[in-house]
Design a protein around this motif. Structure first.
Motif, mmCIF file in Angstrom:
data_model
loop_
_atom_site.group_PDB
_atom_site.id
_atom_site.type_symbol
_atom_site.label_atom_id
_atom_site.label_comp_id
_atom_site.label_asym_id
_atom_site.label_seq_id
_atom_site.Cartn_x
_atom_site.Cartn_y
_atom_site.Cartn_z
ATOM 1 N N ASN A 114 -3.050 -9.314 1.691
ATOM 2 C CA ASN A 114 -1.840 -8.626 1.241
ATOM 3 C C ASN A 114 -1.604 -7.300 1.954
ATOM 4 O O ASN A 114 -0.745 -6.518 1.559
ATOM 5 N N LYS A 140 -8.658 -10.974 -5.403
ATOM 6 C CA LYS A 140 -8.009 -9.809 -4.798
ATOM 7 C C LYS A 140 -8.800 -8.556 -5.145
ATOM 8 O O LYS A 140 -9.160 -8.337 -6.304
ATOM 9 N N SER A 153 -1.214 -16.653 -7.207
ATOM 10 C CA SER A 153 -1.021 -16.690 -5.759
ATOM 11 C C SER A 153 -0.380 -17.982 -5.273
ATOM 12 O O SER A 153 0.025 -18.086 -4.114
ATOM 13 N N ASP A 175 0.686 -11.419 9.063
ATOM 14 C CA ASP A 175 -0.158 -11.498 7.874
ATOM 15 C C ASP A 175 -1.056 -12.734 7.949
ATOM 16 O O ASP A 175 -0.847 -13.640 8.753
ATOM 17 N N ASN A 199 1.255 -17.576 4.164
ATOM 18 C CA ASN A 199 1.400 -16.332 3.422
ATOM 19 C C ASN A 199 2.867 -15.912 3.420
ATOM 20 O O ASN A 199 3.485 -15.767 4.475
ATOM 21 N N GLY A 203 2.174 -11.695 -1.725
ATOM 22 C CA GLY A 203 1.044 -12.116 -2.549
ATOM 23 C C GLY A 203 1.049 -13.582 -2.881
ATOM 24 O O GLY A 203 0.161 -14.060 -3.593
#
Length: 661
Positions: A114, A140, A153, A175, A199, A203
């Motif tokens: 993230n 996370k 997620s 990312d 991604n 998130g």
């Protein structure tokens, strides 16, 4: 002796104390000499504590708290929680949060998905042999705590028989995306075998179709970069199917590049257990070491080890419905020990040992139990699941004339275990009526020659033909060439010394008695990691011994004379985030300097990621370069995956640098 007395005697069998059996050094190579590295075990001093457990392919090594020291994420597979240890500059470790106490853990990977500057963790779970497919668990990091965010997620809805998860930027948008390589699908699974999640930058992850990738037959994967097109490539493998090379394309797609990169005789190469990528000749491209061996289930089929000097016979066979046996001789009583089966399924079973023709039985002895010939006279009906020991009498002819003849049978009436094991001490010869399988296969060393790999395995020692389960790479002697450390499975019940190969301009010397193997145990070599644990400029080793072994820490004690003579300089670079906010994964580090002795230019290259891999993925952004006698580096260039760069010039050796945020 009457049948009644025999029965009573068996029931009250006395446990014996047997001295610890130490693995014999049978390798023929140069012992450690002055000017070569050697290691000392410092596990207790390092405060790295562990459980006796199944390791499944080494640690995930990563600087989780970004303090400039590597931390460790340790799998323990089935009975113990996943462990986190924070490293320090003093070479000690402090236990952190247990991330997951659930069983059936295989691989761990770390990355900042993230882009908030905190490194997160993904853990893969098996699917109960296909009966209960599981999604990976995403943790996370928030201010040093790890929070399970799997559900929010978007990863929770697609379960599989999880094996190896990897963070990588498959679409090159900055990312980190996620791939998961899984075990073969069972009939009841309605999702692709392998999964790719893109991604979304908020998130969230969304499943992305990648047809060729989804059907790859593998359980392990190494992320690499072979063609410098900024799309990460994959090397997929396991012990059951052929190693393949997959080239990343736009939009998360892959094409098979195996025939493009591998020579014809290696395009169907099997039994690969781990892969290390490194540049062995400092020409800037990726060379490969393929550690090869047989897995748990492949070993569990007519496998035996017999050490005539120790008079020890070790047996391992499949745990499926079957029946088999073996004859052997002794000079007197024998000792049964280390009988074990690897449980299969939730139902706990015992496989008793039936002795001779008496109705008595004993539980499978895990500690030594002595049996005299008179106790095992006669034969009982082999109908129940278990072991059956029978004394056959005195040998009447042949080289074992006058010795005692025995037979051990084993029977399973159903698929009850993943494997079964037994050991007998006091054995003078064995006579199987089946051919024991060869456990060793040849390791492969591949040199990258202008975008195609050349087989240079002839440079490897004879021990590379054993059953090897892991390989790591680093410059252990700081001579500017990267070396290899290879983990050997060993005998069925004896640890053997692993292989240290020192690289001198692409040629390798095997060092024995290097000190980086804990001998005298019944565990097996599996996998590890190599990094400068105590910030002294020399690379140390963390090893995980499998089959209910422990984690071990070995400090590099490179010869002090070499340091005094100025022939083992180094530079360590902490690669951070780019000015544009890109994390270190995939960043390429290039250093240039003049060779002190002949003034020739030298270039060393390292790509941030995992140097080697089995099930887990490391994030090696604390980059170590050995420099030999060189005391000044002309330039260091770091290029992140968005092509942003940072340079430094005229850097004095023997220091740690920070490059990036």
């Amino acid at each position: 002796m009457s049948k009644k007395r025999i029965s009573e005697h068996i029931i009250s069998l006395t446990l014996l104390t047997i001295p610890t059996i130490t693995a014999m050094n049978i390798m023929h190579a140069v012992a450690a000499q002055p000017m070569t590295p050697f290691f000392k075990e410092v596990t207790e001093k390092s405060q790295l504590s562990s459980f006796p457990a199944w390791k499944y392919g080494g640690p995930a090594t990563v600087d989780l708290n970004r303090d400039g020291s590597y931390d460790l994420l340790l799998t323990n597979h089935d009975q113990w929680p996943t462990q986190l240890f924070y490293g320090s500059k003093e070479g000690t470790f402090t236990a952190g949060q247990h991330l997951l106490g659930q069983a059936d853990v295989h691989g761990i990977s770390a990355g900042d998905y993230n882009q908030n500057g905190e490194v997160d963790v993904i853990i893969t779970l098996g699917g109960g042999n296909g009966t209960s497919p599981q999604p990976p668990r995403l943790f996370k990091q928030h201010q040093g705590q790890f929070i399970d965010v799997t559900a929010e997620s978007g990863l929770a809805n697609m379960g599989a028989r999880g094996r190896s998860a990897r963070w990588l930027d498959v679409d090159n948008d900055g990312d980190l995306d996620l791939i998961q390589i899984n075990a073969e699908k069972m009939v009841n699974e309605n999702v692709p075998r392998n999964l790719l999640f893109i991604n979304q930058g908020n998130g969230q992850f969304v499943y992305h179709s990648s047809p060729l990738f989804e059907d790859i037959d593998a359980e392990k994967v190494l992320v690499t970069q072979l063609n410098d097109d900024q799309y990460p490539d994959l090397i997929t493998f396991n012990a059951y199917s052929a190693l393949q090379i997959w080239l990343g394309q736009a939009e998360g797609q892959y094409i098979n590049g195996t025939s493009q990169y591998l020579p014809p005789h290696l395009q169907d190469i099997e039994f690969v257990t781990a892969v290390a990528q490194t540049d062995i000749d400092n020409d800037g491209d990726v060379d490969l070491y393929l550690a090869r061996g047989k897995s748990y289930y492949q070993i569990a089929n007519n496998a035996l080890s017999f050490d005539e000097k120790l008079t020890r016979l070790d047996i391992r066979d499949e745990g499926n419905k079957s029946q088999d046996g073996i004859r052997f001789t002794s000079k007197g009583p024998i000792t049964l020990t280390d009988f074990y089966h690897f449980p299969r399924g939730p139902k706990l079973i015992k496989l008793p040992v039936f002795i001779g023709d008496t109705p008595a039985r004993i539980n499978p002895p895990q500690t030594p139990v002595m049996i005299s010939p008179e106790l095992a006279v006669g034969k009982t009906s082999i109908d129940m699941s278990g072991w059956y020991l029978q004394y056959l009498g005195i040998v009447k002819q042949g080289q074992n004339l006058g010795q005692h003849q025995w037979r051990l049978d084993w029977k399973l009436n159903d698929n009850l275990a993943w494997d079964i094991r037994a050991s007998i001490v006091g054995v003078t010869s064995v006579q199987p009526n089946w051919k024991p399988q060869e456990l060793g296969v040849d390791d492969i060393l591949l040199l990258n020659d202008n975008g195609r790999f050349t087989d240079i395995s002839s440079r490897l020692p004879p021990q590379s033909k054993d059953n090897n389960w892991g390989v790591i790479s680093a410059d252990f002697d700081n001579n500017s060439y990267r070396d290899f450390f290879v983990y050997r499975f060993g005998e069925l019940n004896q640890r053997t010394e692993d292989i240290l190969l020192l690289n001198n301009q692409g040629e390798f010397e095997q060092i024995i008695q290097h000190g980086a193997t804990t001998l005298g145990t019944q565990a097996h070599g599996d996998m590890g990691a190599a990094f400068d644990m105590n910030h002294d400029g020399f690379v140390d080793i963390i090893s995980g011994d499998d089959d209910n072994g422990q984690w071990h820490v070995f400090k590099n004690r490179v010869n002090h004379a070499k340091s005094i003579e100025g022939k083992s300089h180094f530079i360590n670079i902490n690669v951070g985030y780019s000015d544009s906010g890109i994390d270190p994964i995939g960043a390429k580090v290039v250093i240039n300097y003049q060779h002190t002795e002949d003034n020739k230019p030298v270039t060393q290259t390292f790509t941030v990621g995992s140097v080697s891999a089995a099930h887990s993925q490391s994030l090696m952004n604390l980059v170590h370069f050995g420099l030999g006698a060189t005391s000044v580096v002309n330039s260091i260039n770091v290029t992140w995956r968005d092509n942003s760069q940072l340079q430094q010039h005229n850097i004095t050796a023997d220091q740690w640098l920070q490059m990036g945020n």
